[in-house]
Scaffold this active site. Structure first.
Site, PDB file in Angstrom:
ATOM      1  CE1 TYR A 157      33.147  29.052  -8.147  1.00  0.00           C
ATOM      2  CE2 TYR A 157      34.893  30.509  -8.914  1.00  0.00           C
ATOM      3  CZ  TYR A 157      34.249  29.862  -7.885  1.00  0.00           C
ATOM      4  OH  TYR A 157      34.705  30.002  -6.596  1.00  0.00           O
TER       5      TYR A 157
ATOM      6  CE  LYS B  46      35.287  26.306  -7.368  1.00  0.00           C
ATOM      7  NZ  LYS B  46      36.371  27.272  -7.054  1.00  0.00           N
TER       8      LYS B  46
END
Length: 290
Positions: free
Chosen positions: A132, A160
């Site tokens: 992320y 992400k």
């Protein structure tokens, strides 16, 4: 492994404690609306102000309520590598399908430090890991070259990426050559990313417009570019207003208006400024969400 509209769940609060009742109701709401997967205890879930035990409570509650009907991805980011390993192991034991792990915040590790952080975690847990990258909140930017190195580790399966930059998506796709899935972490550019090769979106907006976000992702996966972009255009005013103040301030206000949760935040997060109330309420009405 995971695709489509993946909601970054808020954490309902009541009297400064996790509101388990409304958290369970949110899981049912998303399953009914067609959300494809759930993230528990992530940034939108106020993980930064949850205690270790509260994070585990949120993760466990969502997993238990979902009952394997949709995948549950646990937010297990911690700044210290050993602490992150411990939390990720506990989430795995509860039955999480994957862990979403944000880059360490504030301490600004080097690219080599990031590689070692994630590789140590991956070697210590038998669970899929989604990287992320959200430099706007962490002051740490994991570069595509580092992502490509990490993509060679078998249980690092996705990232992400919240910069919203199309060039960043293209770089990751080119360098990783299909060895890792990319998920948009920016609702405002999610449709364009989906149509350009992203596997899904880990979404704030899906907390409010769950059905529309799921439909937009379905259309993108069906390569219906016009339909996907039409929904994105419809949602754009909502996307913009959900970020007029720090997430999850606006989204919790909107969900309170919708009757989904009480809207309480934990300090230092505060309620949405009154000057934004009218505009956000109008958008919710236009989308027939209230």
């Amino acid at each position: 492994m995971f695709s489509g509209s993946i909601v970054a769940l808020v954490t309902p609060m009541r009297n400064d404690s996790v509101d388990v009742h409304h958290l369970r109701e949110l899981v049912e709401f998303h399953i009914a609306k067609g959300t494809h997967a759930l993230v528990a205890a992530g940034t939108t879930g106020e993980a930064g102000t949850l205690s270790h035990s509260e994070k585990l409570l949120v993760i466990k509650t969502v997993i238990e309520q979902a009952k394997e009907r949709v995948p549950v991805i646990a937010g297990t980011a911690m700044n210290a590598t050993k602490d992150c390993i411990e939390l990720t192991q506990q989430a795995m034991e509860y039955g999480a399908h994957a862990a979403l792990i944000m880059t360490p915040a504030y301490i600004k590790p080097t690219q080599e430090g990031l590689y070692l952080h994630y590789s140590h975690i991956a070697q210590s847990v038998a669970i899929p890991i989604i990287l992320y990258n959200v430099p706007g909140r962490t002051a740490c930017d994991m570069l595509p070259e580092t992502v490509a190195r990490l993509a060679k580790i078998s249980n690092i399966i996705g990232i992400k990426e919240a910069t919203g930059q199309m060039t960043r998506l293209q770089q990751i796709l080119r360098l990783c050559e299909g060895s890792i899935d990319v998920y948009s972490g920016d609702d405002l550019t999610a449709a364009q990313w989906l149509l350009a090769g992203a596997k899904g979106v880990i979404s704030v907006t899906a907390n409010v417009a769950a059905k529309l976000m799921a439909k937009m992702c379905d259309l993108a996966m069906d390569d219906d570019q016009a339909g996907c972009l039409r929904i994105q255009e419809q949602l754009m005013p909502l996307h913009e207003l959900l970020f007029v103040e720090s997430n999850p301030i606006p989204v919790k206000w909107a969900m309170n208006k919708m009757g989904l949760i009480g809207g309480e935040l934990r300090l230092p997060m505060t309620e949405l400024s009154e000057k934004h109330h009218q505009a956000l309420e109008k958008v919710l009405k236009n989308l027939e969400l209230i």
